[in-house]
Write an enzyme that holds these catalytic residues in place. Structure first.
Site, PDB file in Angstrom:
ATOM      1  N   ARG A  62      45.796  69.908  97.478  1.00 63.07           N
ATOM      2  CA  ARG A  62      45.884  69.837  96.266  1.00 63.07           C
ATOM      3  C   ARG A  62      45.545  68.812  95.401  1.00 63.07           C
ATOM      4  O   ARG A  62      45.883  68.474  94.039  1.00 63.07           O
ATOM      5  CB  ARG A  62      47.224  70.644  95.657  1.00 63.07           C
ATOM      6  CG  ARG A  62      46.992  71.786  94.887  1.00 63.07           C
ATOM      7  CD  ARG A  62      48.296  72.506  94.957  1.00 63.07           C
ATOM      8  NE  ARG A  62      48.632  73.572  93.980  1.00 63.07           N
ATOM      9  CZ  ARG A  62      48.858  74.835  94.436  1.00 63.07           C
ATOM     10  NH1 ARG A  62      48.684  75.083  95.482  1.00 63.07           N
ATOM     11  NH2 ARG A  62      49.138  75.694  93.418  1.00 63.07           N
TER      12      ARG A  62
ATOM     13  N   LYS B 142      42.500  83.471  94.329  1.00 65.00           N
ATOM     14  CA  LYS B 142      42.349  82.880  95.745  1.00 65.00           C
ATOM     15  C   LYS B 142      43.223  83.726  96.739  1.00 65.00           C
ATOM     16  O   LYS B 142      42.508  84.354  97.696  1.00 65.00           O
ATOM     17  CB  LYS B 142      43.085  81.456  95.917  1.00 65.00           C
ATOM     18  CG  LYS B 142      42.178  80.409  94.888  1.00 65.00           C
ATOM     19  CD  LYS B 142      42.876  79.083  95.305  1.00 65.00           C
ATOM     20  CE  LYS B 142      44.362  78.776  94.925  1.00 65.00           C
ATOM     21  NZ  LYS B 142      44.458  79.092  93.592  1.00 65.00           N
TER      22      LYS B 142
ATOM     23  N   ARG C  42      50.552  89.523  86.795  1.00 63.92           N
ATOM     24  CA  ARG C  42      50.791  89.731  88.262  1.00 63.92           C
ATOM     25  C   ARG C  42      52.445  90.419  88.745  1.00 63.92           C
ATOM     26  O   ARG C  42      53.380  89.901  88.284  1.00 63.92           O
ATOM     27  CB  ARG C  42      50.463  88.343  89.130  1.00 63.92           C
ATOM     28  CG  ARG C  42      49.113  88.000  88.943  1.00 63.92           C
ATOM     29  CD  ARG C  42      49.071  86.878  90.110  1.00 63.92           C
ATOM     30  NE  ARG C  42      49.746  85.733  90.178  1.00 63.92           N
ATOM     31  CZ  ARG C  42      49.310  84.704  90.667  1.00 63.92           C
ATOM     32  NH1 ARG C  42      48.130  84.335  91.071  1.00 63.92           N
ATOM     33  NH2 ARG C  42      50.117  83.416  90.648  1.00 63.92           N
TER      34      ARG C  42
ATOM     35  N   ARG D  18      51.155  74.679  85.152  1.00 63.09           N
ATOM     36  CA  ARG D  18      50.308  74.655  86.372  1.00 63.09           C
ATOM     37  C   ARG D  18      48.854  74.360  86.294  1.00 63.09           C
ATOM     38  O   ARG D  18      48.075  73.817  86.944  1.00 63.09           O
ATOM     39  CB  ARG D  18      50.402  75.967  87.020  1.00 63.09           C
ATOM     40  CG  ARG D  18      52.180  76.141  87.604  1.00 63.09           C
ATOM     41  CD  ARG D  18      52.417  77.475  88.025  1.00 63.09           C
ATOM     42  NE  ARG D  18      51.751  78.090  89.099  1.00 63.09           N
ATOM     43  CZ  ARG D  18      51.708  79.570  89.283  1.00 63.09           C
ATOM     44  NH1 ARG D  18      52.216  80.418  88.417  1.00 63.09           N
ATOM     45  NH2 ARG D  18      50.967  80.018  90.050  1.00 63.09           N
TER      46      ARG D  18
ATOM     47  N   ARG E 135      56.817  86.907  90.131  1.00 60.63           N
ATOM     48  CA  ARG E 135      57.085  85.452  90.675  1.00 60.63           C
ATOM     49  C   ARG E 135      57.732  84.658  89.424  1.00 60.63           C
ATOM     50  O   ARG E 135      57.324  84.628  88.410  1.00 60.63           O
ATOM     51  CB  ARG E 135      55.899  84.577  90.922  1.00 60.63           C
ATOM     52  CG  ARG E 135      55.596  84.727  92.732  1.00 60.63           C
ATOM     53  CD  ARG E 135      54.165  84.121  92.995  1.00 60.63           C
ATOM     54  NE  ARG E 135      54.031  82.855  92.468  1.00 60.63           N
ATOM     55  CZ  ARG E 135      52.870  82.263  92.723  1.00 60.63           C
ATOM     56  NH1 ARG E 135      51.965  82.658  93.293  1.00 60.63           N
ATOM     57  NH2 ARG E 135      52.705  80.979  92.321  1.00 60.63           N
TER      58      ARG E 135
END
Ligand code: AMP
Length: 215
Positions: free
Chosen positions: A88, A13, A127, A171, A160
Site C-alpha cells: 500500500r 477487491k 457492507r 481511508r 466493520r
C-alpha cells in the site's frame, strides 16, 4: 501465479479475490483480514495497529512488511497467491520486490481496480458480513432477506468498525496520497492491468479472467 490487487476501499477487491482464488486455486492474503485477526487475538501487533485502523491511516511499513513476509513464507508450497491490500506504499512495494528477488519469484500482474470516488462511500458504508459463516451482504446491492440477519440463520450481521462515513473518507484520502503512486510504480515495471471497477460484479470478473488467463 502471484497477483497484487490494487484499488481503493470499496473497489470490490475482496469480492473478486474470492472468485479468482477459487478459479485459479490461489491463496487469498488480505493484510486487512490478517490485522483484524491479530486485533481479535489481542496480540502486540493487533494492539499497535488498532489506532491506525480506527482512524483510516496506514499501519507503519515495518510492522506490515514483517507481518506479510511471514505470511508469504508460510504459503511457500501454495500454487500461488493474491495479495489483497498489500503493498500500500512504495516502501512496501520495494520490500516485496526484494523478497521476491531473493526467493527467485516474480509478481505476474498487478490488477488495478479503478472506481470513481463518488461510488466508494456508499459501497463501503453499506457492507455487512456474518462473522459466523463469512457471508457478505450489502444493504442496497445484496441485502439479507431479513433486516440485519444472516440468510443462513447464523444471527445478527456485523459492520466493520472502520466502515463508517468519516473513516471511509479518511481511508480514501490515504489511498490517494500513499497507495495510488503504486499505479505508476507497476506501470513502469510493465506488469499492470487496469480494470473498470465501476462495472457490475460479473463484468469486473470477466475483465480479470481475460487478464489472468493470459498469465
Ligand atoms: P482493509 O481491510 O484492506 O481495508 O484494511 C483495513 C485497515 O488495515 C486499513 O485502513 C489500514 O489501517 C490497515 N492496513 C491494511 N493493509 C495495510 C497495509 N498494507 N499497510 C498499512 N496498513 C494497512
Amino acid at each position: 501465479m502471484i497477483v497484487v490487487f490494487l484499488g481503493p476501499p470499496g473497489a470490490g477487491k475482496g469480492t473478486q479475490c474470492n472468485f479468482i482464488c477459487d478459479r485459479y486455486a490461489l491463496k487469498h492474503m488480505s493484510s486487512g483480514d490478517i490485522l483484524r485477526r491479530e486485533r481479535k487475538e489481542g496480540t502486540d501487533l493487533g494492539k499497535e495497529a488498532q489506532s491506525y485502523m480506527d482512524s483510516g491511516k496506514l499501519v507503519p511499513d515495518n510492522l506490515i512488511v514483517a507481518m506479510m513476509m511471514k505470511e508469504i513464507q508460510a504459503a511457500d508450497d501454495a500454487k500461488g497467491f493474491v495479495l489483497d491490500g498489500f503493498p500500500r506504499t512504495i516502501g512496501q512495494a520495494e520490500a516485496l520486490d526484494n523478497a521476491m528477488d531473493k526467493a527467485g519469484k516474480k509478481i505476474d500482474v498487478a490488477l488495478n481496480l479503478q472506481v470513481d470516488d463518488n461510488k466508494l462511500e456508499e459501497r463501503v458504508t453499506g457492507r455487512r458480513s456474518c462473522l459466523k459463516c463469512g457471508a457478505s451482504y450489502h444493504l442496497v446491492f445484496s441485502p439479507p432477506k431479513v433486516e440485519n440477519q444472516c440468510d443462513k440463520g447464523c444471527g445478527q450481521l456485523n459492520q466493520r468498525s472502520d466502515d463508517t462515513s468519516e473513516t471511509v473518507r479518511s481511508r480514501i484520502a490515504t489511498y490517494h496520497e500513499q497507495t495510488s503512486p503504486l499505479v505508476a510504480y507497476y506501470t513502469k515495471k510493465g506488469n499492470i492491468a487496469d480494470l473498470d471497477g465501476n462495472a457490475a460484479i460479473e463484468n469486473v470478473t470477466k475483465q480479470i479472467v481475460e487478464v489472468l488467463d493470459k498469465v
